[in-house]
Design an enzyme around this catalytic site. Structure first.
Site, PDB file in Angstrom:
ATOM      1  N   ALA A  61       0.847  -1.198   0.000  1.00  0.00           N
ATOM      2  CA  ALA A  61       0.000   0.000   0.000  1.00  0.00           C
ATOM      3  C   ALA A  61       0.877   1.241   0.000  1.00  0.00           C
ATOM      4  O   ALA A  61       1.994   1.232   0.525  1.00  0.00           O
ATOM      5  CB  ALA A  61      -0.886  -0.010   1.245  1.00  0.00           C
ATOM      6  N   GLY A 101       0.740  -5.444   0.656  1.00  0.00           N
ATOM      7  CA  GLY A 101      -0.228  -5.598  -0.432  1.00  0.00           C
ATOM      8  C   GLY A 101       0.427  -6.091  -1.712  1.00  0.00           C
ATOM      9  O   GLY A 101      -0.243  -6.716  -2.547  1.00  0.00           O
ATOM     10  N   GLU A 124       3.205  -5.636   7.579  1.00  0.00           N
ATOM     11  CA  GLU A 124       2.177  -4.735   8.128  1.00  0.00           C
ATOM     12  C   GLU A 124       2.302  -4.562   9.633  1.00  0.00           C
ATOM     13  O   GLU A 124       2.135  -3.468  10.178  1.00  0.00           O
ATOM     14  CB  GLU A 124       0.774  -5.262   7.778  1.00  0.00           C
ATOM     15  CG  GLU A 124       0.340  -4.993   6.344  1.00  0.00           C
ATOM     16  CD  GLU A 124       0.736  -6.079   5.355  1.00  0.00           C
ATOM     17  OE1 GLU A 124       1.680  -6.845   5.652  1.00  0.00           O
ATOM     18  OE2 GLU A 124       0.110  -6.144   4.285  1.00  0.00           O
TER      19      GLU A 124
HETATM   20  C1  LIG Z   1      -3.895  -1.759  -0.042  1.00  0.00           C
HETATM   21  C2  LIG Z   1      -3.728  -2.331   1.379  1.00  0.00           C
HETATM   22  C3  LIG Z   1      -2.777  -3.420   1.445  1.00  0.00           C
HETATM   23  C4  LIG Z   1      -1.870  -3.738   2.375  1.00  0.00           C
HETATM   24  C5  LIG Z   1      -1.242  -2.930   3.421  1.00  0.00           C
HETATM   25  C6  LIG Z   1       0.223  -2.645   3.122  1.00  0.00           C
HETATM   26  O1  LIG Z   1       0.738  -3.017   2.090  1.00  0.00           O
HETATM   27  S1  LIG Z   1       1.073  -1.758   4.284  1.00  0.00           S
HETATM   28  C7  LIG Z   1       2.633  -1.413   3.496  1.00  0.00           C
HETATM   29  C8  LIG Z   1       3.529  -2.583   3.586  1.00  0.00           C
HETATM   30  N1  LIG Z   1       4.812  -2.253   3.024  1.00  0.00           N
HETATM   31  C9  LIG Z   1       5.804  -1.755   3.752  1.00  0.00           C
HETATM   32  O2  LIG Z   1       5.694  -1.557   4.957  1.00  0.00           O
HETATM   33  C10 LIG Z   1       7.082  -1.465   3.000  1.00  0.00           C
HETATM   34  C11 LIG Z   1       7.817  -0.302   3.604  1.00  0.00           C
HETATM   35  N2  LIG Z   1       9.015   0.003   2.849  1.00  0.00           N
HETATM   36  C12 LIG Z   1      10.174  -0.665   3.022  1.00  0.00           C
HETATM   37  O3  LIG Z   1      10.312  -1.639   3.745  1.00  0.00           O
HETATM   38  C13 LIG Z   1      11.354  -0.122   2.264  1.00  0.00           C
HETATM   39  O4  LIG Z   1      11.117   1.225   1.948  1.00  0.00           O
HETATM   40  C14 LIG Z   1      11.673  -0.905   0.968  1.00  0.00           C
HETATM   41  C15 LIG Z   1      10.480  -1.020   0.041  1.00  0.00           C
HETATM   42  C16 LIG Z   1      12.195  -2.298   1.344  1.00  0.00           C
HETATM   43  C17 LIG Z   1      12.792  -0.148   0.182  1.00  0.00           C
HETATM   44  O5  LIG Z   1      13.872   0.055   1.049  1.00  0.00           O
HETATM   45  P1  LIG Z   1      15.117   0.943   0.594  1.00  0.00           P
HETATM   46  O6  LIG Z   1      16.054   0.970   1.756  1.00  0.00           O
HETATM   47  O7  LIG Z   1      15.630   0.436  -0.701  1.00  0.00           O
HETATM   48  O8  LIG Z   1      14.551   2.388   0.287  1.00  0.00           O
HETATM   49  P2  LIG Z   1      13.788   3.424   1.227  1.00  0.00           P
HETATM   50  O9  LIG Z   1      13.275   2.773   2.473  1.00  0.00           O
HETATM   51  O10 LIG Z   1      14.648   4.620   1.376  1.00  0.00           O
HETATM   52  O11 LIG Z   1      12.502   3.784   0.331  1.00  0.00           O
HETATM   53  C18 LIG Z   1      12.693   4.404  -0.934  1.00  0.00           C
HETATM   54  C19 LIG Z   1      11.524   5.323  -1.180  1.00  0.00           C
HETATM   55  O12 LIG Z   1      10.343   4.509  -1.303  1.00  0.00           O
HETATM   56  C20 LIG Z   1       9.348   5.025  -0.414  1.00  0.00           C
HETATM   57  N3  LIG Z   1       8.489   3.902   0.004  1.00  0.00           N
HETATM   58  C21 LIG Z   1       8.860   2.707   0.437  1.00  0.00           C
HETATM   59  N4  LIG Z   1       7.807   1.937   0.709  1.00  0.00           N
HETATM   60  C22 LIG Z   1       6.714   2.695   0.451  1.00  0.00           C
HETATM   61  C23 LIG Z   1       5.309   2.468   0.528  1.00  0.00           C
HETATM   62  N5  LIG Z   1       4.790   1.290   0.927  1.00  0.00           N
HETATM   63  N6  LIG Z   1       4.502   3.456   0.191  1.00  0.00           N
HETATM   64  C24 LIG Z   1       4.970   4.660  -0.245  1.00  0.00           C
HETATM   65  N7  LIG Z   1       6.289   4.931  -0.357  1.00  0.00           N
HETATM   66  C25 LIG Z   1       7.147   3.956  -0.009  1.00  0.00           C
HETATM   67  C26 LIG Z   1      10.141   5.606   0.725  1.00  0.00           C
HETATM   68  O13 LIG Z   1       9.345   6.504   1.461  1.00  0.00           O
HETATM   69  C27 LIG Z   1      11.255   6.280  -0.032  1.00  0.00           C
HETATM   70  O14 LIG Z   1      10.728   7.482  -0.588  1.00  0.00           O
HETATM   71  P3  LIG Z   1      11.565   8.834  -0.598  1.00  0.00           P
HETATM   72  O15 LIG Z   1      10.638   9.824  -1.210  1.00  0.00           O
HETATM   73  O16 LIG Z   1      12.787   8.520  -1.434  1.00  0.00           O
HETATM   74  O17 LIG Z   1      11.911   9.105   0.828  1.00  0.00           O
END
Ligand SMILES: CC/C=C\CC(=O)SCCNC(=O)CCNC(=O)[C@H](O)C(C)(C)COP(=O)(O)OP(=O)(O)OC[C@H]1O[C@@H](n2cnc3c(N)ncnc32)[C@H](O)[C@@H]1OP(=O)(O)O
Length: 196
Positions: A61, A101, A124
């Site tokens: 998400a 998601g 989550e």
């Molecule tokens: C529809 C309902 C369904 C289900 C509920 C869910 O899905 S809840 C969300 C579950 N997902 C997460 O919790 C993932 C969280 N993100 C991470 O673990 C890491 O960001 C990831 C994807 C492993 C990447 O790690 P990395 O170290 O490579 O990069 P960084 O953390 O700096 O992230 C890069 C930019 O991506 C943005 N971002 C990451 N995940 C999300 C997300 N789920 N939604 C929106 N944006 C996301 C993060 O903010 C960084 O953005 P920036 O603008 O560069 O700061």
């Protein structure tokens, strides 16, 4: 942000594209639903591959939309149900991460091919919510309750090779993940025709 569709022989490849991590924003969900619905109905398409742009399948998400009051006409649950019910084989090609998601979307596909560098998980719990788009049903059905519970309550990222051992994914490849998913789809189609 959009989902785009191209054709490889009779296999539609739908690419989820919302940089940097293909988070499932409202408009991305609308776009996936549209492309998937069109591919499902198109009689020239025999199978569908779902993949992500930017080196990731999908990080789940869009956390940046949490708390926004956008009317949610296209829920991930609706998309996942449509994917699961699709009469054509649907294969997820997982590169980078399939989290939250994103993994729930992949679990709705009939098969999953992962790159060896990929990670999957339901994180989550780490942000104080529970998987709510079918992950708590589809994951235990696939790998059994103990292994699924372990993933759900710890929220850990599971590497592709372990995901293969657990049965979360069907195949792990070192390169050309999307091509491998197309090949798997074509193999499934071949088996279908051989049985008729
Ligand atoms: C529809 C309902 C369904 C289900 C509920 C869910 O899905 S809840 C969300 C579950 N997902 C997460 O919790 C993932 C969280 N993100 C991470 O673990 C890491 O960001 C990831 C994807 C492993 C990447 O790690 P990395 O170290 O490579 O990069 P960084 O953390 O700096 O992230 C890069 C930019 O991506 C943005 N971002 C990451 N995940 C999300 C997300 N789920 N939604 C929106 N944006 C996301 C993060 O903010 C960084 O953005 P920036 O603008 O560069 O700061």
């Amino acid at each position: 942000m959009a989902a785009t569709r191209r054709l490889s022989h009779s296999v539609a490849v739908i690419t989820i594209n919302h940089p940097p991590v293909n988070a499932l924003s409202h408009s991305l969900r609308r776009s996936i639903a549209k492309e998937f619905g069109d591919a499902s109905k198109d009689s020239s398409i025999e199978a569908i591959v779902l993949c992500g742009a930017n080196g990731n399948f999908c990080a789940g998400a869009d956390i940046k939309e949490f708390g926004s009051s956008t009317l949610d006409s296209v829920s991930l649950n609706n998309i996942n149900d449509a994917v699961e019910r699709c009469q054509k084989p649907v294969v997820a090609a997982i590169e980078g991460v399939a989290l939250g998601g994103g993994l729930e979307l992949a679990l709705s596909c009939h098969y999953r091919v992962a790159n060896v560098q990929a990670r999957v998980g339901l994180p989550e719990v780490l942000i104080g919510i529970l998987p709510a788009a079918g992950g708590t049903q589809r994951l235990p059905r696939l790998i059994g309750i103990p292994a699924a519970l372990d993933m759900i309550v710890r929220g850990r990222h599971v590497p592709a090779t372990e995901a293969l051992q657990l049965g979360v994914v069907d195949e792990v490849v070192k390169a050309n993940t999307i091509d491998a998913a197309i090949q798997l789809a074509r193999k499934v189609l071949g088996e279908k025709y051989n049985h008729h």
